[in-house]
Design a protein around this motif. Structure first.
Motif, PDB file in Angstrom:
ATOM      1  N   LEU A  25      43.311  94.851  57.667  1.00  0.00           N
ATOM      2  CA  LEU A  25      42.209  94.120  58.287  1.00  0.00           C
ATOM      3  C   LEU A  25      41.601  94.917  59.442  1.00  0.00           C
ATOM      4  CD1 LEU A  25      43.659  90.497  58.258  1.00  0.00           C
ATOM      5  CD2 LEU A  25      41.766  91.380  56.881  1.00  0.00           C
ATOM      6  N   GLN A  26      42.429  95.645  60.186  1.00  0.00           N
ATOM      7  CA  GLN A  26      41.920  96.465  61.287  1.00  0.00           C
ATOM      8  C   GLN A  26      41.058  97.611  60.769  1.00  0.00           C
ATOM      9  OE1 GLN A  26      45.663  97.462  63.145  1.00  0.00           O
ATOM     10  NE2 GLN A  26      45.479  95.836  64.667  1.00  0.00           N
ATOM     11  N   GLU A  27      41.452  98.182  59.657  1.00  0.00           N
ATOM     12  CA  GLU A  27      40.735  99.330  59.110  1.00  0.00           C
ATOM     13  C   GLU A  27      39.519  98.942  58.270  1.00  0.00           C
ATOM     14  OE1 GLU A  27      43.715 101.550  57.039  1.00  0.00           O
ATOM     15  OE2 GLU A  27      44.677 102.223  58.881  1.00  0.00           O
ATOM     16  N   ALA A  28      39.407  97.677  57.922  1.00  0.00           N
ATOM     17  CA  ALA A  28      38.331  97.229  57.036  1.00  0.00           C
ATOM     18  C   ALA A  28      36.954  97.444  57.642  1.00  0.00           C
ATOM     19  CB  ALA A  28      38.526  95.759  56.676  1.00  0.00           C
ATOM     20  N   GLU A  29      36.818  97.236  58.932  1.00  0.00           N
ATOM     21  CA  GLU A  29      35.504  97.384  59.568  1.00  0.00           C
ATOM     22  C   GLU A  29      34.991  98.815  59.462  1.00  0.00           C
ATOM     23  OE1 GLU A  29      33.234  96.552  63.799  1.00  0.00           O
ATOM     24  OE2 GLU A  29      35.297  95.937  63.563  1.00  0.00           O
ATOM     25  N   SER A  30      35.852  99.796  59.719  1.00  0.00           N
ATOM     26  CA  SER A  30      35.411 101.189  59.633  1.00  0.00           C
ATOM     27  C   SER A  30      35.092 101.576  58.189  1.00  0.00           C
ATOM     28  CB  SER A  30      36.439 102.138  60.230  1.00  0.00           C
ATOM     29  OG  SER A  30      37.632 102.119  59.486  1.00  0.00           O
ATOM     30  N   ARG A  31      35.868 101.025  57.232  1.00  0.00           N
ATOM     31  CA  ARG A  31      35.571 101.314  55.823  1.00  0.00           C
ATOM     32  C   ARG A  31      34.228 100.719  55.420  1.00  0.00           C
ATOM     33  NH1 ARG A  31      41.166 100.104  55.081  1.00  0.00           N
ATOM     34  NH2 ARG A  31      40.596  98.067  54.285  1.00  0.00           N
ATOM     35  N   ALA A  32      33.913  99.538  55.947  1.00  0.00           N
ATOM     36  CA  ALA A  32      32.632  98.903  55.619  1.00  0.00           C
ATOM     37  C   ALA A  32      31.474  99.719  56.188  1.00  0.00           C
ATOM     38  CB  ALA A  32      32.601  97.478  56.156  1.00  0.00           C
ATOM     39  N   THR A  33      31.654 100.220  57.396  1.00  0.00           N
ATOM     40  CA  THR A  33      30.612 101.052  58.013  1.00  0.00           C
ATOM     41  C   THR A  33      30.406 102.330  57.206  1.00  0.00           C
ATOM     42  OG1 THR A  33      31.176 100.168  60.188  1.00  0.00           O
ATOM     43  CG2 THR A  33      29.933 102.228  60.150  1.00  0.00           C
ATOM     44  N   THR A  34      31.495 102.916  56.757  1.00  0.00           N
ATOM     45  CA  THR A  34      31.420 104.116  55.923  1.00  0.00           C
ATOM     46  C   THR A  34      30.702 103.802  54.612  1.00  0.00           C
ATOM     47  OG1 THR A  34      33.464 104.964  56.874  1.00  0.00           O
ATOM     48  CG2 THR A  34      32.781 105.908  54.768  1.00  0.00           C
ATOM     49  N   LEU A  35      31.034 102.665  54.021  1.00  0.00           N
ATOM     50  CA  LEU A  35      30.389 102.262  52.770  1.00  0.00           C
ATOM     51  C   LEU A  35      28.885 102.107  52.949  1.00  0.00           C
ATOM     52  CD1 LEU A  35      30.479 101.252  49.817  1.00  0.00           C
ATOM     53  CD2 LEU A  35      30.869  98.955  50.752  1.00  0.00           C
ATOM     54  N   GLU A  36      28.482 101.443  54.025  1.00  0.00           N
ATOM     55  CA  GLU A  36      27.047 101.259  54.272  1.00  0.00           C
ATOM     56  C   GLU A  36      26.342 102.606  54.399  1.00  0.00           C
ATOM     57  OE1 GLU A  36      26.871  98.732  57.723  1.00  0.00           O
ATOM     58  OE2 GLU A  36      28.046  97.185  56.719  1.00  0.00           O
ATOM     59  N   GLY A  37      26.994 103.545  55.093  1.00  0.00           N
ATOM     60  CA  GLY A  37      26.414 104.879  55.225  1.00  0.00           C
ATOM     61  C   GLY A  37      26.345 105.603  53.896  1.00  0.00           C
ATOM     62  N   ASP A  38      27.375 105.430  53.074  1.00  0.00           N
ATOM     63  CA  ASP A  38      27.400 106.070  51.762  1.00  0.00           C
ATOM     64  C   ASP A  38      26.329 105.502  50.836  1.00  0.00           C
ATOM     65  OD1 ASP A  38      29.481 107.668  52.576  1.00  0.00           O
ATOM     66  OD2 ASP A  38      31.033 106.510  51.533  1.00  0.00           O
ATOM     67  N   ILE A  39      26.049 104.211  50.973  1.00  0.00           N
ATOM     68  CA  ILE A  39      25.021 103.585  50.132  1.00  0.00           C
ATOM     69  C   ILE A  39      23.658 104.165  50.485  1.00  0.00           C
ATOM     70  CG2 ILE A  39      23.783 101.442  49.626  1.00  0.00           C
ATOM     71  CD1 ILE A  39      26.493  99.985  50.008  1.00  0.00           C
ATOM     72  N   GLY A  40      23.405 104.237  51.781  1.00  0.00           N
ATOM     73  CA  GLY A  40      22.140 104.806  52.233  1.00  0.00           C
ATOM     74  C   GLY A  40      20.932 104.032  51.707  1.00  0.00           C
ATOM     75  N   GLU A  50      21.515  96.722  52.863  1.00  0.00           N
ATOM     76  CA  GLU A  50      21.315  95.517  53.669  1.00  0.00           C
ATOM     77  C   GLU A  50      22.237  94.387  53.218  1.00  0.00           C
ATOM     78  OE1 GLU A  50      17.144  94.661  53.492  1.00  0.00           O
ATOM     79  OE2 GLU A  50      16.647  96.192  54.995  1.00  0.00           O
ATOM     80  N   ALA A  51      22.456  94.270  51.916  1.00  0.00           N
ATOM     81  CA  ALA A  51      23.379  93.241  51.404  1.00  0.00           C
ATOM     82  C   ALA A  51      24.805  93.538  51.863  1.00  0.00           C
ATOM     83  CB  ALA A  51      23.307  93.175  49.880  1.00  0.00           C
ATOM     84  N   ALA A  52      25.176  94.816  51.851  1.00  0.00           N
ATOM     85  CA  ALA A  52      26.511  95.200  52.325  1.00  0.00           C
ATOM     86  C   ALA A  52      26.645  94.911  53.818  1.00  0.00           C
ATOM     87  CB  ALA A  52      26.777  96.678  52.035  1.00  0.00           C
ATOM     88  N   GLU A  53      25.602  95.195  54.597  1.00  0.00           N
ATOM     89  CA  GLU A  53      25.615  94.905  56.031  1.00  0.00           C
ATOM     90  C   GLU A  53      25.712  93.401  56.290  1.00  0.00           C
ATOM     91  OE1 GLU A  53      22.075  96.636  57.667  1.00  0.00           O
ATOM     92  OE2 GLU A  53      22.838  98.682  57.501  1.00  0.00           O
ATOM     93  N   GLU A  54      24.957  92.641  55.527  1.00  0.00           N
ATOM     94  CA  GLU A  54      24.968  91.181  55.691  1.00  0.00           C
ATOM     95  C   GLU A  54      26.356  90.612  55.366  1.00  0.00           C
ATOM     96  OE1 GLU A  54      22.874  87.318  53.616  1.00  0.00           O
ATOM     97  OE2 GLU A  54      21.695  89.169  53.778  1.00  0.00           O
ATOM     98  N   PHE A  55      26.948  91.106  54.299  1.00  0.00           N
ATOM     99  CA  PHE A  55      28.288  90.658  53.938  1.00  0.00           C
ATOM    100  C   PHE A  55      29.274  91.003  55.053  1.00  0.00           C
ATOM    101  CE2 PHE A  55      32.509  91.486  52.247  1.00  0.00           C
ATOM    102  CZ  PHE A  55      32.787  90.278  51.630  1.00  0.00           C
ATOM    103  N   GLU A  56      29.214  92.237  55.542  1.00  0.00           N
ATOM    104  CA  GLU A  56      30.125  92.683  56.602  1.00  0.00           C
ATOM    105  C   GLU A  56      29.933  91.854  57.870  1.00  0.00           C
ATOM    106  OE1 GLU A  56      32.767  94.436  59.136  1.00  0.00           O
ATOM    107  OE2 GLU A  56      32.722  94.362  56.974  1.00  0.00           O
ATOM    108  N   ASP A  57      28.709  91.561  58.232  1.00  0.00           N
ATOM    109  CA  ASP A  57      28.444  90.747  59.426  1.00  0.00           C
ATOM    110  C   ASP A  57      29.052  89.359  59.291  1.00  0.00           C
ATOM    111  OD1 ASP A  57      27.078  92.858  60.544  1.00  0.00           O
ATOM    112  OD2 ASP A  57      25.079  92.069  60.066  1.00  0.00           O
TER     113      ASP A  57
END
Length: 109
Positions: A25-40, A50-57
């Motif tokens: 759970l601690q590492e999930a936030e950084s993985r989500a940020t990486t995923l959003e960057g990878d999606i571009g 944006e959908a990935a960001e909305e889900f993460e938020d």
């Protein structure tokens, strides 16, 4: 009253599993940020990112609350295991019979 038997190994396994979940759970936030960057923004489109960001938020606050609750449970599980182990050690040392004492104890007929 009903007796409950919980083995130390079960408490230790549960404690370890809870710790692993907390780390995930601690590492999930950084993985989500990486995923959003990878999606571009492929082909200039950003709907997927944006959908990935909305889900993460939306998941972020729930994940933090879940992590805090699991940390409390993990601490209690670990404390319970340590408490019982300490008690077990203390009581068993008091019940131990020295070899000299065994010679002087009454024998059953």
């Amino acid at each position: 009253m009903v007796d409950v038997l919980v083995e130390y190994s079960v408490l230790n396994e549960l404690n370890g599993s809870l710790k692993q979940i907390i780390v995930e759970l601690q590492e999930a936030e950084s993985r989500a940020t990486t995923l959003e960057g990878d999606i571009g923004d492929p082909y200039g489109r950003n709907k997927l990112r944006e959908a990935a960001e909305e889900f993460e938020d939306g998941w972020d606050d729930r994940r933090k609350a879940l992590k805090e609750d699991l940390m409390k449970i993990q601490e209690r599980v670990e404390g319970t295991g340590q408490g019982w182990a300490n008690w077990d050690t203390e009581v068993s040392s008091k019940l131990a019979v020295e070899s000299i004492e065994a010679d002087t104890m009454p024998k059953a007929n």
